[in-house]
Scaffold this motif. Structure first.
Motif, PDB file in Angstrom:
ATOM      1  N   ARG A  85      -1.941   8.480 -33.108  1.00  0.00           N
ATOM      2  CA  ARG A  85      -1.872   7.822 -34.413  1.00  0.00           C
ATOM      3  C   ARG A  85      -2.504   6.436 -34.362  1.00  0.00           C
ATOM      4  O   ARG A  85      -2.652   5.836 -33.302  1.00  0.00           O
ATOM      5  CB  ARG A  85      -0.429   7.744 -34.939  1.00  0.00           C
ATOM      6  N   TYR A 140      -1.256   8.266 -27.082  1.00  0.00           N
ATOM      7  CA  TYR A 140      -0.133   9.110 -26.678  1.00  0.00           C
ATOM      8  C   TYR A 140       0.419   9.891 -27.864  1.00  0.00           C
ATOM      9  O   TYR A 140       0.805  11.034 -27.751  1.00  0.00           O
ATOM     10  CB  TYR A 140       0.989   8.258 -26.067  1.00  0.00           C
ATOM     11  N   ARG A 141       0.500   9.184 -28.994  1.00  0.00           N
ATOM     12  CA  ARG A 141       1.057   9.824 -30.181  1.00  0.00           C
ATOM     13  C   ARG A 141       0.000  10.331 -31.137  1.00  0.00           C
ATOM     14  O   ARG A 141       0.331  10.906 -32.171  1.00  0.00           O
ATOM     15  CB  ARG A 141       1.940   8.821 -30.931  1.00  0.00           C
ATOM     16  N   TRP A 147      -5.060   1.941 -31.639  1.00  0.00           N
ATOM     17  CA  TRP A 147      -5.128   3.388 -31.400  1.00  0.00           C
ATOM     18  C   TRP A 147      -4.060   3.749 -30.380  1.00  0.00           C
ATOM     19  O   TRP A 147      -4.078   3.253 -29.255  1.00  0.00           O
ATOM     20  CB  TRP A 147      -6.515   3.775 -30.908  1.00  0.00           C
ATOM     21  N   ASP A 148      -3.100   4.566 -30.813  1.00  0.00           N
ATOM     22  CA  ASP A 148      -2.007   5.013 -29.965  1.00  0.00           C
ATOM     23  C   ASP A 148      -2.320   6.451 -29.556  1.00  0.00           C
ATOM     24  O   ASP A 148      -1.955   7.399 -30.244  1.00  0.00           O
ATOM     25  CB  ASP A 148      -0.703   4.917 -30.780  1.00  0.00           C
ATOM     26  N   ASP A 207      -4.489   4.189 -24.937  1.00  0.00           N
ATOM     27  CA  ASP A 207      -4.384   3.320 -26.112  1.00  0.00           C
ATOM     28  C   ASP A 207      -5.502   2.281 -26.134  1.00  0.00           C
ATOM     29  O   ASP A 207      -6.112   1.979 -25.107  1.00  0.00           O
ATOM     30  CB  ASP A 207      -3.043   2.582 -26.100  1.00  0.00           C
TER      31      ASP A 207
END
Lengths: 241, 88
Positions: A220, A217-218, A214-215, A151
Motif C-alpha cells: 500500500r 510489505y502490505r 511505499w509500504d 519499503d
C-alpha cells in the motif's frame, strides 16, 4: 511489421514538443546503485537528451541483486562507466556522461548547475544533504528517493516553492547497512523517473510538497503532506544566520 | 492536551495506524515518543540503539516538517513516525 519511431508509444502522452523538451534536457543522476539503475534506465529509454551519472564506486557481486545497470561482466569496473555503457546500449540517441567520482562539496556545484533535473539516487543522508544544498543554490528541482527492504519513499523538491530535504529530514538517520530488494529500487526509482519526465514535459501533478511512502510489505501507499520549516538551515531563515 | 500520532510502514504493525494521546502541558516530542514506545514494546525494540531509547531509528515529523526531540508540543499537534529509509 513496420517500424515506428522509438518514441511512438509515449508521444501521445506529451506530444512532439514534449519529446523535444526531453531531448533538450540534462538529468543529473547522483548514484548508480539500485535507485540510479531504475531511474537512469527509464530516463534514457524515454529520450532525455543528456544524462550525467555520478558514482565513485566499482561494481561488486553483492550489487547485482538490484543494480540492473551493471552486469556480471562489469564486476570490478567503475559503476559510472558500466552505467554509461548500459544506457548507451539501451538508447544510442542519448548522450551519457560518466563521472567516476563520489559526489562531494567540490564537484556538486558544477554538476548541478548544468542540469535541468537532479535525481537523488544516493545511499546516505550526509551526501543527500549536500545535494539538497547544491540543488537549492542552483534553483534546480531535486527528485528524492530512498528505500529500505520492501519499503521506500519519494518526493519532489522545487527550490523556493516546496519544503527542501532538510525541512523534512533535518538529521541523518544512523548509518546502517540497509536491506535492499531490486524490485523495491525499481518501484521507487520508477516513481522518481516518472516525476522527472513529468517535470521536463509539463505533464500532470508532481509530488511537490508530499512525501509518498511505499509500504511493500502490505502493498500500500501513503502520503504525508509536507510544509517548509521557516528556520531551515538550508532553505529558510536559518540560512542567513 | 491532545496530540495525534500516526505511524507508517512497518511501524504501523508495532504501534497501530493512528492514536490520539493525552499529554500534560509542556510535554516535548521526546516525552511523546517515550509514551508511545512504553505502550508498544515492538516499537521500543525497533527504535532502541546506542544513542538511547529512540536512538535516531525513527524519522519524526511534527506538523508536516522535521522536528527536534526537544520541541514542545501544543494542543492539536500532528506527529508522524516513519522508519528511516536511507538506502539507494
Amino acid at each position: 511489421m513496420e517500424d515506428g519511431t522509438r518514441y511512438d508509444r509515449q508521444i501521445p502522452l506529451f506530444g512532439e514538443e514534449g519529446q523535444r523538451r526531453l531531448a533538450r534536457s540534462t538529468a543529473l543522476v547522483v548514484g548508480a546503485g539500485g535507485l540510479g539503475s531504475a531511474v537512469s534506465v527509464y530516463l534514457a529509454t524515454a529520450g532525455v537528451g543528456r544524462i550525467v551519472v555520478v558514482d565513485g564506486d566499482v561494481v561488486e557481486v553483492s550489487n547485482l541483486n538490484r543494480q540492473i545497470l551493471h552486469w556480471q561482466e562489469d564486476l570490478g569496473r567503475p559503476k559510472a562507466a558500466s552505467a554509461a555503457d548500459t544506457l548507451r546500449g539501451l538508447n544510442p540517441e542519448v548522450e551519457v556522461e560518466a563521472v567516476p567520482l563520489f559526489a562531494d562539496e567540490d564537484n556538486l556545484e558544477e554538476l548541478v548547475a548544468g542540469s535541468d533535473a537532479v535525481v537523488d539516487a544516493l545511499d546516505n543522508f550526509d551526501t543527500r544533504h549536500l545535494l539538497n544544498g547544491s540543488a537549492l543554490a542552483a534553483g534546480v528541482p531535486l527528485f528524492h528517493g530512498a528505500i529500505s527492504g520492501l519499503d521506500g519513499q519519494a518526493t519532489t523538491i522545487v527550490p523556493g516553492m516546496t519544503p527542501c530535504l532538510r525541512c523534512i529530514f533535518p538529521r541523518p538517520p544512523p548509518k546502517e547497512q540497509v536491506p535492499a530488494l531490486g524490485a523495491t529500487c525499481g518501484v521507487i526509482g520508477s516513481i522518481q523517473a516518472t516525476e522527472v519526465v513529468k517535470h521536463l514535459t509539463g505533464l500532470g501533478a508532481s509530488l511537490a510538497g508530499r512525501l509518498l511512502l511505499w509500504d511493500g510489505y502490505r502493498g500500500r501507499c501513503d502520503e504525508i503532506p509536507l510544509e517548509r520549516n521557516p528556520g531551515c538551515p538550508d532553505c529558510g531563515r536559518g540560512r542567513e544566520l | 492536551m491532545r496530540v495525534v500520532v500516526r505511524a507508517f510502514a512497518r511501524f504501523r504493525e508495532m504501534a497501530g495506524e493512528e492514536a490520539t494521546l493525552e499529554l500534560p502541558e509542556g510535554s516535548t516530542l521526546a516525552d511523546l515518543l517515550e509514551e508511545v514506545v512504553s505502550s508498544h514494546p515492538g516499537l521500543k525494540k525497533a527504535l532502541s540503539g546506542p544513542d538511547g531509547p529512540i536512538g535516531g531509528r525513527a524519522m519524526v515529523l511534527l506538523n508536516r516538517r522535521g522536528a527536534d526531540p526537544s520541541d514542545v508540543l501544543e494542543e492539536g499537534d500532528e506527529v508522524a513516525i516513519l522508519p528511516p529509509f536511507s538506502g539507494g
